[in-house]
Design a protein around this motif. Structure first.
Motif, short mmCIF file in Angstrom:
data_model
loop_
_atom_site.label_atom_id
_atom_site.label_comp_id
_atom_site.label_asym_id
_atom_site.label_seq_id
_atom_site.Cartn_x
_atom_site.Cartn_y
_atom_site.Cartn_z
N LYS B 11 0.86 -1.20 0.00
CA LYS B 11 0.00 0.00 0.00
C LYS B 11 0.88 1.23 0.00
O LYS B 11 2.01 1.19 0.51
N GLN B 28 -7.77 7.06 3.44
CA GLN B 28 -9.17 7.33 3.77
C GLN B 28 -10.14 6.48 2.94
O GLN B 28 -11.20 6.13 3.40
N ASP B 29 -9.74 6.24 1.73
CA ASP B 29 -10.62 5.43 0.87
C ASP B 29 -9.76 4.82 -0.25
O ASP B 29 -8.67 5.35 -0.55
N TYR B 30 -10.29 3.74 -0.81
CA TYR B 30 -9.55 3.06 -1.87
C TYR B 30 -10.56 2.51 -2.86
O TYR B 30 -11.58 1.97 -2.45
N TRP B 31 -10.34 2.70 -4.12
CA TRP B 31 -11.25 2.13 -5.11
C TRP B 31 -10.52 1.86 -6.43
O TRP B 31 -9.40 2.33 -6.62
N VAL B 32 -11.21 1.11 -7.25
CA VAL B 32 -10.62 0.73 -8.54
C VAL B 32 -11.50 1.32 -9.65
O VAL B 32 -12.73 1.27 -9.55
N ASP B 33 -10.87 1.86 -10.67
CA ASP B 33 -11.61 2.43 -11.80
C ASP B 33 -11.09 1.77 -13.09
O ASP B 33 -9.90 1.82 -13.38
N THR B 34 -12.01 1.17 -13.81
CA THR B 34 -11.59 0.46 -15.02
C THR B 34 -11.34 1.40 -16.20
O THR B 34 -10.65 1.05 -17.15
N TRP B 37 -12.31 1.23 -21.11
CA TRP B 37 -11.67 0.00 -21.59
C TRP B 37 -11.73 -0.12 -23.10
O TRP B 37 -10.84 -0.67 -23.73
N TRP B 38 -12.83 0.41 -23.70
CA TRP B 38 -13.00 0.31 -25.15
C TRP B 38 -12.02 1.22 -25.90
O TRP B 38 -11.86 1.11 -27.10
N GLN B 39 -11.38 2.15 -25.17
CA GLN B 39 -10.35 2.99 -25.79
C GLN B 39 -8.96 2.47 -25.45
O GLN B 39 -7.96 3.14 -25.71
N GLU B 43 -6.60 -0.30 -16.05
CA GLU B 43 -7.26 -0.15 -14.76
C GLU B 43 -6.44 0.78 -13.86
O GLU B 43 -5.21 0.76 -13.91
#
Lengths: 1020, 74
Positions: B11, B28-34, B37-39, B43
Motif C-alpha cells: 500500500k 481514507q478510501d480506496y477504489w478501482v476504476d476500469t 476499456w474500449w479505448q 485499470e
C-alpha cells in the motif's frame, strides 16, 4: 482454504444484467473450489430450474434467491431458506410484478411482511436502503431503517458488505460495522457478482448500456466504475475482508440454513371428480366408448393394446392428464373450433379413442412407449393445434375450469441471433445506423455465436470495406459472447401450465405483452419444477381449412369433410408433379423436389415426406436411398433379420424415432429407459461422447444376444446418422393428415383455398405475390382492388379471387369498415363521391389510387393523384370534377405501384413487363424449359425468392433458392465454388431481377437448375 | 501528473510531491476504476490519502505501471 460462499450472484436471467452465462458461472465456482453458490437474479427466479440442473451436474449446492426492488426503488437481497421460503419468494415476486406495470415490478412493504416466512434478507447493494443512507452519512436514518427490516425478518436479516472496491467503501463498511455493533446484526460478505471472470466485464458493460439505450461513450450512473463484480476466489475475498473474517464465515452459515429442492412435488391438475379411482374409471369408460366409435368392433389386438395403455396410465396416475386435455377439446368441439392433436400423443391409442388425435396408432403399429412408459423419466407432452383465431378461447376455458391463478402461459427466453446482436451491440459500440443496417441485412440467419467466422466466409460479407474489418471483428466478437444470453422473457407460442395449486407458489408470474400471466420459466424448466404443460398451438393452416370448407359449403351443401382425407388419384397425380405450393408441410422447394421424385400414391408416402425433409435425413444422406428403394430401383436390404419388421414400412431406412427405439430394444435388449435416453441424446444432438457411450453399450449388449460385432457397429452407425432429426412417426402422421386435407382442397377447390390462404397471411413459405402467381397458374386469377367491389377480406368471385381492402398498405380496420358501411347505401360514383362520403386520409386515398382501386371509376391514376394533391374533391372543390387530361402512368409504373401498395400483382407481373421493356432475347422461361432435356445449359431471368443455405453433412455450402418469372417457379441449387463468386447477387442488398445460368436437371417429374452464375440482368 | 510512491505492505506509504517525500498518515478510501476499456485504457487503483493536514487522491495506472497525482483537496 477459507470457507466462503457467494450469496449475491446475477446471471443472464437478470436480463441484460450479467456478462457470463449461468453455465460459465457455475463452472467457475467449481474451478475455484466452492461447495455452493447462490443465484439471485433481479426480480426473477427465471434461471432457478436451469441453475438447479447445472449445479446438480457440477455437484454443488444451490442456494435460490432474488434481488428485489422495493416500492421506493431500493434494493433488497432475498434468499429462500426452505421450500416454504421458496414458495413465499415466488409469491412475493409475483405480487411485485402483477401489482405493477409490465417491466416495472416493485415489492410493497406489506408484501414483504406477508411473505417473509422462510426468507433470509440481506441489506443489499448500494441501491439498498441501509447502504445508500450510510453512503450519504445518514447513520440515524440507517438505524431506523434497520429497525424496520428487523421487525419484518427478525434474526433472518443480515447486513451485507460487498467487496466491489468502489469509492466510499470505507465509509460504508464503517457504517455497517457500527450497525453490527449497535444492534448485534451479523455482517455477511458478498461480491454482487455479475460475471464469472474479470475479462467478462466488457460484455456486462455493453449489456448495461444496451439496457439503457446508451453507447459506451455515454456517462451513466448505472454503469459500473470497475470490473470487480466477478466471481472472486475465496482467497481474494479473504484479502478484501481481512479485517472482517466473520463476514466470510457468515456466508457459509447462511448457506447451511438454505435447503431448497425444486420439483419435489407434482402439481398435476385434477379433473373435477373426487378420487383418482373415479377419474381412472371415467377415463376407461370414455376410452372404450371411443374405441367402439373408432374401430366399430374391437379386435383382440386392439383390446390388448388399450388395456396395456390404460394399465400404464393407471400405474402412473396419469388419468387426469388425458381427461384435462379431453375436456378442453370437448369445449373446442362445442364451440366448433377446429383442432388436431400432434406430437407423440398420436402414439397413444387411448388419445385416438378420446379423439385427441386422428392417428390410428394401433393400425399404424405405433409404439405407445415413445409417448408414455413406466421407465420414461419425463412427463410427455400433449400438443394440439387449433384454428389460430380461436386458440385463446381454449386457453381461457382452462382458466374458467381450473381457476385464474392456476393457469398461465409458459415463458420463452428470447436470445440474441446474429442480426439482433449486431444491431444492438453495434449501437452500443457507436456504429452508425446506416452501417448497422447494412451489416445486419448482409448477415445470414445465424446464431450469434457463429458470426465470428462469418466475415471471412460469406461472400456478401467479404465485400465490406477492408479498413473497417478490425472494428467489425470486435463487434462480431462481442456478439458471439452474448449468443444464447436471454434478452427478455417472452411468451411461448402455445404452451400453458395448469396446476392444482396457485402457480405463483411454484414459479413467479409476470405480465406478458398480451396482458396475460406468464411464468418465469420456459418449457424445459417445467419438468424440473413439477408442473404440467399442454401446448395449445395456433395453426393458421387449420383456419384456412376451416374457411375453405365453410365457403365450399355455401355452394355445395352436400360437401362431406371426410372426402378430403380419402386417397384421391387426382391429388396424388398433382403431388407427383411437385406443384405443391400451399400444401401444408409439402410446399418448400425441397419438398416440391421430393414430391416430383417420390411419386407418392398413398398416405404413407406423405407421412414419410413430412419426416424426410428435415436437417437430419438430409445431412445423413437418407433421402436418396429412401427414394430409390421406394421406387424399386434399389433392393431393400436389412443388416439383421430382426430389423425387417421394424423397418419394412420405410423400405429399410431408419426414418422415425419409434424405429430407433425398437431397434435398440430388439437388437441389444435396451430397456425402455435406456432407449429413451438414446432418443433424447439423438433429438437434442447431445455430445459425441454421450453417443459413443451409448454405442459401446449397444455393441456390447448386441454381442451378448449373438449379433456380430461388425453388424452391431453398422446398425449403430445408422442411428448416429439419424441423430439430430428425431422426428416421431406419430407426429409425421398427424401432420400428414392435414397435408392431405390441404392438398385435396387446393386440387378441387383452388379458388376457395387460395382465398382463405390470402386471408390468413402471413403463413406458409411464399409471399402473397407468389401465391397470386400460383393461383393464376391454376386457373384462378386474382382480380385487382376495387373500391366498389373489394370486401375487407379477399373473396371468391366466380372462379377468381378479388383482392380485399385489408391488403392495402396503411389501411386499418376502421377505415375498411367505414368504406363498406358507406358503400352499402350505394356504390361510389366517382373518387370525389368516395372522398366526400368516406372522409379518407390523404395517404389512404393516394394508396387506393396507386393500388388501382379507382380504376373502374377513372382509368387515369396519375390524374387522380394530381387532383388529390390540388385539393379537388374537398372543401371548395367538392363538386368539381375537372380531371385534366394528364398523361397516365405507364403500365410498368402502374404495376410497380400496385406491388408497392398491395405487396402483390394482379393482372400483370413485373417480370413480363421487364422482359418486354428490355427486349430480353434468348433467355429461357420457367415455361419454355419444360420442353428441354436434362443437361441443357440455359440462361433464365427471374426474381430470386427465399435463398437459404441449410446445413450439409460435408460442411460445404449449398445454396437453394426459387426463381420466379411471370410463368411460374423454378428451384435452383448453387454449389460452394460458384456461390463464393456470385453470393453477393443472391444475398446482397441490390434488388431486381437476375440472370441465372446453369444446367437443367430432371429427376422424376421434377425439373430444376444447377446454377453456375447469378448476375444482374442487363437492362436498357 | 506523474509522481513517485513508496509502498509498505503493498500500500502507498509516502509519495514524492513538490520536491519532497510526503508521509501518508492514513488511507481514507480506496477504489478501482476500469476507465474507458474500449479505448484501451488500463485499470487504475485510486487512494484518497491524508498527508499532513491535506487530502490527496493518487492513483496507480496498472497498464502504464506508473503513479499519478489526481486531485488535491483544498
Amino acid at each position: 482454504m477459507i470457507d466462503f460462499v457467494h450469496l449475491h450472484v446475477h446471471s443472464p436471467y437478470s436480463f441484460l444484467g450479467a456478462g457470463s452465462s449461468l453455465w460459465r458461472l457455475v463452472q467457475r465456482a467449481k474451478e475455484l473450489g466452492f461447495k455452493a453458490l447462490a443465484l439471485t437474479d433481479m426480480q426473477s427466479l427465471a434461471g432457478a430450474a436451469r441453475f438447479q440442473e447445472i449445479m446438480k451436474e457440477a455437484g454443488l449446492k444451490a442456494v435460490f434467491g432474488s434481488e428485489v426492488v422495493l416500492f421506493n426503488g431500493q434494493h433488497l437481497l432475498l434468499l429462500a431458506k426452505d421450500n416454504e421460503g421458496y414458495q413465499n419468494l415466488s409469491q412475493l415476486l409475483t405480487e411485485g410484478h402483477l401489482t405493477n406495470q409490465r417491466g416495472n415490478p416493485k415489492v410493497a412493504w406489506e408484501t414483504l411482511q406477508r411473505y417473509q416466512r422462510g426468507i433470509i434478507a440481506l441489506s443489499g447493494c448500494r441501491q439498498g436502503e441501509i447502504p445508500s443512507l450510510l453512503l450519504r452519512g445518514e447513520y440515524l436514518k440507517a438505524k431506523e431503517a434497520l429497525v424496520r427490516y428487523l421487525d419484518v425478518f427478525g434474526r433472518d436479516f443480515y447486513l451485507e458488505a460487498q467487496g466491489d472496491l468502489l469509492p466510499g467503501q470505507t465509509r460504508l463498511w464503517d457504517g455497517l460495522k457500527q450497525l453490527q455493533k449497535d444492534f448485534g446484526v451479523p455482517l455477511v460478505a458478498t461480491n454482487n457478482v455479475h460475471y464469472a471472470v474479470k475479462e467478462d466485464f466488457p460484455v456486462f458493460d455493453i449489456l448495461t448500456c444496451m439496457s439503457e439505450r446508451a453507447t459506451l461513450n455515454d456517462v451513466l450512473a448505472v454503469r459500473r466504475l470497475n470490473a470487480e463484480n466477478y466471481l472472486k476466489a475465496a482467497s481474494a475475498m479473504q484479502e478484501i475482508f481481512r479485517n472482517m473474517p466473520d463476514a466470510l464465515v457468515m456466508s457459509v452459515q447462511i448457506t447451511e440454513q438454505c435447503n431448497v429442492t425444486l420439483g419435489q412435488t407434482s402439481f398435476f391438475p385434477q379433473y373435477p371428480l373426487p378420487t383418482q379411482a373415479a377419474r381412472m374409471e371415467f377415463l376407461r369408460e370414455l376410452t372404450w366408448q371411443g374405441a367402439k366409435e373408432r374401430y366399430g368392433s374391437i379386435t383382440e389386438n386392439s383390446r390388448e393394446r388399450l388395456e396395456h395403455e390404460l394399465e400404464i396410465i393407471t400405474k402412473l396416475e396419469f388419468a387426469d392428464y388425458f381427461l384435462v386435455v379431453w375436456d378442453a377439446l370437448q369445449f373446442a368441439k362445442r364451440k366448433g373450433i377446429r383442432f388436431a392433436g400432434r406430437g407423440s400423443a398420436a402414439d397413444s391409442a387411448v388419445a385416438y379413442c378420446l379423439k385427441i388425435t386422428e392417428v390410428d396408432s394401433i393400425g399404424r403399429g405405433l409404439l405407445f412407449e415413445r409417448f408414455l412408459s413406466m421407465e420414461r423419466a419425463e412427463k410427455p407432452d400433449i400438443d394440439v393445434d387449433f384454428d389460430a383465431r380461436y386458440r385463446d378461447q381454449v386457453a381461457h376455458y382452462f382458466k374458467e375450469r381450473y381457476g385464474q391463478d392456476k393457469v398461465a402461459s409458459v415463458g420463452t427466453y428470447q436470445t440474441f441471433r446474429a442480426r439482433s446482436a449486431i444491431r444492438e451491440v453495434g449501437k452500443v459500440l457507436g456504429f452508425s445506423e446506416e452501417e448497422i443496417n447494412d451489416l445486419a441485412k448482409r448477415m445470414p440467419w445465424l446464431g450469434a455465436d457463429d458470426i465470428g467466422s462469418a466475415l471471412e466466409f460469406y461472400p456478401e460479407l467479404r465485400t465490406l470495406p477492408k479498413a473497417k474489418r478490425e472494428r467489425y471483428r470486435e463487434l462480431f466478437g462481442f456478439c458471439a459472447r452474448i449468443a444464447e444470453f436471454p434478452k427478455f422473457l417472452g411468451t411461448h407460442l402455445g404452451g400453458i401450465v395448469v396446476s392444482n395449486e396457485p402457480i405463483a407458489k411454484v414459479v413467479p408470474l409476470q405480465w406478458s405483452g398480451k396482458g396475460e400471466y406468464v411464468i418465469q420459466a420456459n418449457k424445459r424448466d417445467i419438468e424440473e419444477l413439477g408442473l404440467f404443460k399442454i401446448d395449445l398451438l395456433s395453426l393458421r393452416t387449420l383456419s384456412v381449412v376451416e374457411d375453405s370448407i365453410q365457403e365450399i359449403r355455401l355452394k355445395d351443401q352436400g360437401f362431406q369433410e371426410e372426402e378430403v382425407t380419402r386417397d384421391d388419384p387426382a391429388v396424388y397425380a398433382r403431388l407427383k408433379t411437385g406443384e405443391t405450393i400451399g400444401v401444408f408441410q409439402l410446399e418448400s422447394p425441397a419438398q416440391r423436389a421430393l414430391q416430383a421424385r417420390l411419386q407418392a400414391d398413398r398416405f404413407e408416402d406423405i407421412v414419410a415426406s413430412v419426416a424426410l425433409i428435415r436437417p437430419g435425413p438430409i445431412k445423413g444422406d437418407m433421402v436418396e436411398p429412401y427414394i430409390a428403394r421406394r421406387q424399386g430401383l434399389k433392393p431393400i436390404e436389412y443388416l439383421h433379420p430382426d430389423l425387417e419388421p421394424i423397418l419394412r414400412k420405410t423400405y429399410g431406412v431408419v426414418l422415425f424415432q419409434e424405429q430407433a427405439i425398437e431397434i435398440v430394444q430388439k437388437i441389444a435388449g435396451f430397456t425402455l429407459g435406456e432407449a429413451d435416453h438414446l432418443r433424447k441424446v439423438m433429438s437434442h444432438a447431445r455430445s459425441k461422447e454421450e453417443m459413443q457411450k451409448l454405442g459401446d453399450l449397444f455393441e456390447k449388449q448386441a454381442a451378448v444376444r449373438g449379433v456380430k460385432w461388425e453388424v452391431a457397429q453398422e446398425i449403430f452407425s445408422y442411428l448416429v446418422g439419424y441423430a439430430s432429426y428425431g422426428f416421431c412417426e406419430a407426429h409425421a402422421a398427424a401432420f400428414a393428415t392435414t397435408s392431405l386435407k390441404t392438398a385435396y382442397l387446393i386440387e378441387h377447390y383452388p379458388a376457395e383455398f387460395f382465398t382463405a390462404l390470402f386471408n390468413h397471411q402471413p403463413m406458409g413459405y411464399y409471399s402473397p405475390n407468389t401465391l397470386a402467381l400460383e393461383a393464376k397458374r391454376r386457373g384462378v386469377p386474382v382480380l385487382p382492388l376495387d373500391v366498389n367491389k373489394s370486401p375487407w377480406d379477399f373473396q371468391t368471385e366466380e372462379n377468381s379471387i378479388r383482392v380485399g381492402l385489408k391488403q392495402l398498405k396503411n389501411i386499418n380496420e376502421a377505415d375498411g369498415k367505414r368504406i363498406l358501411q358507406v358503400r352499402q347505401e350505394r356504390t361510389f360514383s366517382s373518387w370525389q363521391d368516395f372522398s366526400e362520403r368516406c372522409l379518407p386520409s390523404k395517404l389512404l386515398l393516394e394508396n387506393l389510387v396507386l393500388a388501382g382501386g379507382f380504376t373502374s371509376l377513372h382509368p387515369n391514376r396519375k390524374a387522380l393523384l394530381w387532383e388529390i394533391h390540388q385539393g379537388r374533391g374537398q372543401g371548395l372543390f367538392l363538386q368539381e370534377n375537372s380531371l385534366i387530361n394528364y398523361p397516365d402512368f405507364t403500365l410498368m409504373e402502374k404495376t410497380k405501384w400496385e406491388y408497392e401498395s398491395l405487396h402483390l400483382n394482379t393482372t400483370y407481373r413485373l417480370m413480363e413487363l421487364w422482359r418486354k421493356e428490355n427486349d430480353w432475347q434468348g433467355y429461357e422461361t420457367t415455361e419454355s424449359i419444360l420442353k428441354l432435356p436434362a443437361g441443357s445449359h440455359i440462361s433464365i431471368a427471374g426474381l430470386i425468392l427465399r435463398p437459404h443455405r441449410p446445413p450439409t453433412r460435408s460442411g460445404q455450402v449449398v445454396v437453394f433458392f426459387t426463381l420466379e418469372d411471370e410463368f411460374g417457379l423454378l428451384d435452383v441449387t448453387m454449389f460452394e465454388r460458384d456461390y463464393q463468386k456470385y453470393g453477393e447477387w443472391i444475398f446482397g442488398q441490390r434488388k431486381g431481377p437476375r440472370l441465372i445460368s446453369g444446367v437443367i436437371q430432371r429427376r422424376g417429374e421434377g425439373i430444376s437448375l444447377v446454377a453456375d452464375s447469378v448476375l444482374p440482368v442487363p437492362v436498357r | 501528473m506523474p509522481i513517485k510512491v513508496r509502498l509498505s505492505s503493498n500500500k502507498p506509504h509516502e509519495f514524492h510531491w513538490q520536491a519532497r517525500w510526503n508521509f501518508i498518515n492514513s488511507i481514507q478510501d480506496y477504489w478501482v476504476d476500469t476507465g474507458e476499456w474500449w479505448q484501451g485504457e488500463g485499470e487504475k487503483m485510486f487512494y484518497r490519502v491524508l498527508s499532513g493536514q491535506r487530502l490527496y487522491e493518487i492513483y496507480y495506472d496498472c497498464k502504464e505501471d506508473s503513479w499519478e497525482m489526481y486531485h488535491i483537496y483544498d
